[in-house]
Design a protein around this motif. Structure first.
Motif, PDB file in Angstrom:
ATOM      1  N   ALA A  69       0.987  -1.190   0.050  1.00  0.00           N
ATOM      2  CA  ALA A  69      -0.243   0.092   0.009  1.00  0.00           C
ATOM      3  C   ALA A  69       0.914   1.270  -0.162  1.00  0.00           C
ATOM      4  CB  ALA A  69      -0.863   0.007   1.181  1.00  0.00           C
ATOM      5  N   ASP A  70       0.224   2.414   0.617  1.00  0.00           N
ATOM      6  CA  ASP A  70       1.007   3.525   0.281  1.00  0.00           C
ATOM      7  C   ASP A  70       1.453   3.972   1.734  1.00  0.00           C
ATOM      8  OD1 ASP A  70      -1.622   4.130   1.451  1.00  0.00           O
ATOM      9  OD2 ASP A  70      -1.784   6.118   0.265  1.00  0.00           O
ATOM     10  N   ASP A  71       1.339   3.371   2.750  1.00  0.00           N
ATOM     11  CA  ASP A  71       1.687   3.695   4.108  1.00  0.00           C
ATOM     12  C   ASP A  71       3.132   3.356   4.464  1.00  0.00           C
ATOM     13  OD1 ASP A  71       0.706   1.293   4.220  1.00  0.00           O
ATOM     14  OD2 ASP A  71      -0.174   1.430   6.297  1.00  0.00           O
ATOM     15  N   SER A  72       3.840   2.332   3.469  1.00  0.00           N
ATOM     16  CA  SER A  72       5.157   1.894   3.975  1.00  0.00           C
ATOM     17  C   SER A  72       5.862   1.555   2.702  1.00  0.00           C
ATOM     18  CB  SER A  72       4.881   0.353   4.345  1.00  0.00           C
ATOM     19  OG  SER A  72       6.180  -0.333   4.566  1.00  0.00           O
ATOM     20  N   ASN A 304      10.090  -2.193   6.221  1.00  0.00           N
ATOM     21  CA  ASN A 304       8.721  -1.630   6.388  1.00  0.00           C
ATOM     22  C   ASN A 304       8.775  -0.284   6.986  1.00  0.00           C
ATOM     23  OD1 ASN A 304       5.885  -1.968   6.581  1.00  0.00           O
ATOM     24  ND2 ASN A 304       5.842  -2.742   8.693  1.00  0.00           N
ATOM     25  N   SER A 305       9.283   0.508   6.337  1.00  0.00           N
ATOM     26  CA  SER A 305       9.645   1.857   6.631  1.00  0.00           C
ATOM     27  C   SER A 305       8.377   2.877   6.411  1.00  0.00           C
ATOM     28  CB  SER A 305      10.601   2.501   5.843  1.00  0.00           C
ATOM     29  OG  SER A 305      11.911   2.114   6.195  1.00  0.00           O
ATOM     30  N   PRO A 306       7.655   3.276   7.302  1.00  0.00           N
ATOM     31  CA  PRO A 306       6.642   4.388   7.104  1.00  0.00           C
ATOM     32  C   PRO A 306       7.098   5.480   6.024  1.00  0.00           C
ATOM     33  CG  PRO A 306       6.846   4.121   9.374  1.00  0.00           C
ATOM     34  CD  PRO A 306       8.194   3.408   8.686  1.00  0.00           C
ATOM     35  N   THR A 307       6.132   6.104   5.080  1.00  0.00           N
ATOM     36  CA  THR A 307       6.456   6.912   4.071  1.00  0.00           C
ATOM     37  C   THR A 307       6.140   8.247   4.770  1.00  0.00           C
ATOM     38  OG1 THR A 307       4.190   7.110   3.520  1.00  0.00           O
ATOM     39  CG2 THR A 307       5.255   5.344   2.137  1.00  0.00           C
ATOM     40  N   THR A 344      12.471   7.516   8.523  1.00  0.00           N
ATOM     41  CA  THR A 344      11.142   7.140   9.240  1.00  0.00           C
ATOM     42  C   THR A 344      11.001   5.713   9.970  1.00  0.00           C
ATOM     43  OG1 THR A 344       9.756   6.495   7.536  1.00  0.00           O
ATOM     44  CG2 THR A 344      10.003   8.841   8.237  1.00  0.00           C
ATOM     45  N   PHE A 345      10.721   5.534  10.910  1.00  0.00           N
ATOM     46  CA  PHE A 345      10.274   4.122  11.363  1.00  0.00           C
ATOM     47  C   PHE A 345       9.002   4.196  12.228  1.00  0.00           C
ATOM     48  CE2 PHE A 345      12.022   6.177  15.328  1.00  0.00           C
ATOM     49  CZ  PHE A 345      11.905   4.937  16.402  1.00  0.00           C
ATOM     50  N   THR A 346       8.446   2.781  12.502  1.00  0.00           N
ATOM     51  CA  THR A 346       7.339   2.779  13.212  1.00  0.00           C
ATOM     52  C   THR A 346       7.691   2.301  14.728  1.00  0.00           C
ATOM     53  OG1 THR A 346       5.054   2.026  13.529  1.00  0.00           O
ATOM     54  CG2 THR A 346       6.494   0.467  12.592  1.00  0.00           C
ATOM     55  N   LYS A 347       7.026   2.846  15.928  1.00  0.00           N
ATOM     56  CA  LYS A 347       7.278   2.459  17.060  1.00  0.00           C
ATOM     57  C   LYS A 347       6.133   1.405  17.338  1.00  0.00           C
ATOM     58  CE  LYS A 347       9.559   7.017  18.445  1.00  0.00           C
ATOM     59  NZ  LYS A 347       9.153   8.134  19.300  1.00  0.00           N
ATOM     60  N   LYS A 348       5.579   0.884  16.579  1.00  0.00           N
ATOM     61  CA  LYS A 348       4.333  -0.001  17.042  1.00  0.00           C
ATOM     62  C   LYS A 348       4.687  -1.521  17.393  1.00  0.00           C
ATOM     63  CE  LYS A 348       0.411   2.298  14.893  1.00  0.00           C
ATOM     64  NZ  LYS A 348      -1.020   2.119  14.128  1.00  0.00           N
ATOM     65  N   TYR A 349       6.224  -1.747  17.250  1.00  0.00           N
ATOM     66  CA  TYR A 349       6.479  -3.046  17.292  1.00  0.00           C
ATOM     67  C   TYR A 349       7.693  -3.132  18.085  1.00  0.00           C
ATOM     68  CZ  TYR A 349       2.948  -3.780  13.676  1.00  0.00           C
ATOM     69  OH  TYR A 349       1.907  -3.846  13.012  1.00  0.00           O
ATOM     70  N   LEU A 350       8.260  -2.321  19.086  1.00  0.00           N
ATOM     71  CA  LEU A 350       9.309  -2.241  19.650  1.00  0.00           C
ATOM     72  C   LEU A 350       9.168  -2.872  21.271  1.00  0.00           C
ATOM     73  CD1 LEU A 350      10.394   1.434  18.768  1.00  0.00           C
ATOM     74  CD2 LEU A 350      11.007  -0.724  17.509  1.00  0.00           C
ATOM     75  N   ALA A 351       9.950  -3.890  21.211  1.00  0.00           N
ATOM     76  CA  ALA A 351       9.873  -4.686  22.549  1.00  0.00           C
ATOM     77  C   ALA A 351      11.281  -5.126  22.831  1.00  0.00           C
ATOM     78  CB  ALA A 351       8.809  -5.821  22.725  1.00  0.00           C
ATOM     79  N   ILE A 352      11.490  -5.189  24.110  1.00  0.00           N
ATOM     80  CA  ILE A 352      12.801  -5.766  24.396  1.00  0.00           C
ATOM     81  C   ILE A 352      12.909  -7.112  23.899  1.00  0.00           C
ATOM     82  CG2 ILE A 352      14.189  -6.643  26.287  1.00  0.00           C
ATOM     83  CD1 ILE A 352      13.365  -4.424  28.106  1.00  0.00           C
ATOM     84  N   LEU A 424      -4.694   3.109  12.208  1.00  0.00           N
ATOM     85  CA  LEU A 424      -4.366   1.741  11.989  1.00  0.00           C
ATOM     86  C   LEU A 424      -3.306   1.592  10.849  1.00  0.00           C
ATOM     87  CD1 LEU A 424      -8.063   0.476  11.314  1.00  0.00           C
ATOM     88  CD2 LEU A 424      -6.597   0.191  13.451  1.00  0.00           C
ATOM     89  N   SER A 425      -2.439   2.677  10.689  1.00  0.00           N
ATOM     90  CA  SER A 425      -1.522   2.519   9.618  1.00  0.00           C
ATOM     91  C   SER A 425      -0.458   1.652  10.084  1.00  0.00           C
ATOM     92  CB  SER A 425      -0.786   3.632   9.162  1.00  0.00           C
ATOM     93  OG  SER A 425      -1.589   4.294   8.242  1.00  0.00           O
ATOM     94  N   MET A 426       0.386   0.864   9.332  1.00  0.00           N
ATOM     95  CA  MET A 426       1.455   0.036   9.827  1.00  0.00           C
ATOM     96  C   MET A 426       0.795  -1.331  10.822  1.00  0.00           C
ATOM     97  SD  MET A 426       3.538   1.667   8.160  1.00  0.00           S
ATOM     98  CE  MET A 426       4.890   0.930   8.518  1.00  0.00           C
ATOM     99  N   GLU A 427      -0.442  -1.625  10.567  1.00  0.00           N
ATOM    100  CA  GLU A 427      -0.837  -2.658  11.196  1.00  0.00           C
ATOM    101  C   GLU A 427      -1.631  -3.557  10.039  1.00  0.00           C
ATOM    102  OE1 GLU A 427      -3.328  -1.901  14.532  1.00  0.00           O
ATOM    103  OE2 GLU A 427      -2.596   0.013  14.821  1.00  0.00           O
ATOM    104  N   GLY A 428      -1.116  -3.676   8.866  1.00  0.00           N
ATOM    105  CA  GLY A 428      -1.778  -4.558   7.971  1.00  0.00           C
ATOM    106  C   GLY A 428      -3.006  -4.441   7.350  1.00  0.00           C
ATOM    107  N   VAL A 429      -3.688  -3.146   7.327  1.00  0.00           N
ATOM    108  CA  VAL A 429      -4.952  -2.907   7.213  1.00  0.00           C
ATOM    109  C   VAL A 429      -5.049  -2.055   5.899  1.00  0.00           C
ATOM    110  CG1 VAL A 429      -7.139  -1.674   7.868  1.00  0.00           C
ATOM    111  CG2 VAL A 429      -5.725  -3.129   9.568  1.00  0.00           C
TER     112      VAL A 429
END
Length: 479
Positions: A69-72, A304-307, A344-352, A424-429
């Motif tokens: 899509a256009d968000d990544s 998977n870099s956000p645009t 850019t990067f998304t912080k939605k998936y950052l865990a130790i 919902l961007s960067m969540e596969g939607v």
């Protein structure tokens, strides 16, 4: 701590230790199928075998839902396949197409096997018989829903299929698959599944998951009347938005909260059941400062870099922007840090993460905010614009953004579409939103999209194995 999954072999359901709570299936090479499918635990473990195939598949679901899509985008440009997805010129021999086809059909075949064996199971030995059937039907429907959204017409299997039968299974029309399995199975599942689970069962599909996915199915088919009714039912089941959007992606907290509906579950701890998202989506930084700051070991994947267009689309005051598409982070000394090559990067998936691709981060298939936005959309399409505003504004209020008022039906439709981007961007939607609302060409045409790109190619190896165009024909544009 998530307990739904531990390691299962990709090829077969094997005995694996997971604190002796969930997966203890006998190796199929030494024990007959008839010997395995006897007790309640046998069937429960077999159902987890279906989940495991989805866990494999969803490691790369972002490629379908976001990169396409256009968000990544693949900003680094160093992976020919990811670039081909991004530029709409991928080939049918791509490994992802092969694994996707086989993952989903493995899940379907496992579900079919469970359903065929459980029919004659002794109810005294299988007290949760109805629940196991409902789970298997949900998972079969879910796999087919993804298959038709990705490939279009696909072979329809509603019973265990032999190799010989596989050579004769022609592609069925999408509408038939929706009517004969997806909707029918989800309706059957929602009638039986519990509203919630406790203990080690948390993470299994629930009544709310079945209703929410069914609502998404109806939205995809543009059946807004049924979508409205089904999504309204989800709003009565006790779900609630978390007060703070950032808490959705704080993995020091439980992912099974009031907004959670259905995730693909992952578990860290070197069990072979972790996700790769934390590593894959983090850009490289000088002296690995970002990896150290976020506690992510094993390297940064820069995928998977956000645009920048996504960044620019946000209101600068929207707190969701920094979570969804950030240009860097502020370290413990209060210094803003960027990256070496990625903007850019998304912080939605950052865990130790202590080992490469062994993150505990789940993939959020559907959460309550998505339900509220779909419900608002369905209400609006059904001419109930004022009521729709109420549900859209719940999302706006949680994000500390101004409420909307006095909008026409067309204006509100646009606002809902936009809000789905911010929420919902960067969540596969995103890709599937554009597809179901008929906006692929208008949004992605300037980026190289052609009409035939609405579907992905059938894996070349499957075409070659069947070797019969009357049974398995390639999607147009990929020959």
């Amino acid at each position: 701590m998530k307990k739904i999954f531990c390691l299962l072999s990709v090829a077969s359901m094997l005995t694996v230790s997971c604190q002796k709570t969930f997966i203890e299936l006998n190796p199929i090479s030494t024990v007959s199928v008839e010997a395995v499918y006897k007790t309640d635990k046998d069937f429960q473990d077999a159902v987890v075998g279906v989940y495991s195939m989805l866990r494999n598949q969803y490691q790369d679901f972002w490629i379908f839902g976001d990169l396409r899509a256009d968000d990544s985008w693949h900003a680094l440009g160093n992976d020919a396949f990811l670039v081909s997805v991004d530029k709409f010129n991928m080939n049918s021999d791509a490994a992802l197409m092969i694994s996707t086809w086989r993952n989903y059909y493995s899940a379907i075949n496992r579900a079919n096997l469970i359903l065929s064996k459980i029919e004659t199971a002794d109810a005294a030995l299988v007290p949760n018989k109805d629940r196991h059937m409902a789970e298997a039907k949900f998972l079969r429907a879910f796999a087919y829903f993804d298959l038709v959204r990705i490939f279009g017409d696909v072979p329809l299997n509603l019973a265990p299929t032999t190799i010989a039968e596989g050579y004769t299974k022609a592609r069925e029309k999408v509408d038939k698959i929706y009517d004969d399995v997806i909707i029918k199975d989800l309706l059957a599942a929602e009638a039986v599944l519990p509203t919630k689970y406790t203990g080690a069962d948390v993470g299994r599909v629930t009544k709310g998951a079945a209703k929410a996915i069914l609502g998404r199915v109806y939205m995809t088919r543009k059946d807004f009347v049924k979508a409205e009714a089904k999504l309204q039912e989800v709003t009565t089941l006790g779900y609630a938005l978390l007060p703070n959007y950032k808490d959705l992606f704080d993995y020091t907290k439980d992912e099974h909260h009031s907004e959670y509906i259905f995730d693909i579950e992952y578990q860290d701890g070197n069990l072979g059941a972790g996700s790769g998202f934390s590593n894959k989506f983090l850009p490289k930084s000088a002296n690995s400062l970002a990896e150290t700051f976020y506690g992510i070991k094993g390297g940064a994947g820069e995928q998977n870099s956000p645009t920048l267009a996504l960044f620019d689309s946000f209101d600068p005051t929207d707190p969701r922007r920094d979570v969804t598409v950030a240009k860097g982070y502020t370290d413990n000394n209060g210094v803003f840090q960027g990256f070496l090559q990625i903007a850019t990067f998304t912080k939605k998936y950052l865990a130790i993460t202590n080992t490469l691709n062994d993150s505990k981060v789940n993939w959020k298939v559907i959460r309550y905010a998505d339900v509220l936005l779909m419900y608002a959309e369905a209400l609006n399409e059904n001419g109930k614009t004022d009521a729709a505003l109420t549900y859209l504004n719940q999302i706006r209020t949680r994000a500390n953004m101004p409420k909307f008022a006095g909008l026409s039906k067309d204006q509100l439709r646009t606002k809902i579409y936009d809000e789905r981007i911010y929420e919902l961007s960067m969540e596969g939607v995103r890709w599937f939103d554009l597809a179901r609302t008929g906006r692929l060409q208008s949004v992605l045409g300037p980026l190289g999209f052609k009409d035939f790109n609405a579907l992905f190619p059938i894996p070349l190896v499957e075409i070659q194995i069947i070797n019969n165009s009357a049974v398995l024909l390639q999607n147009p544009g990929y020959n």
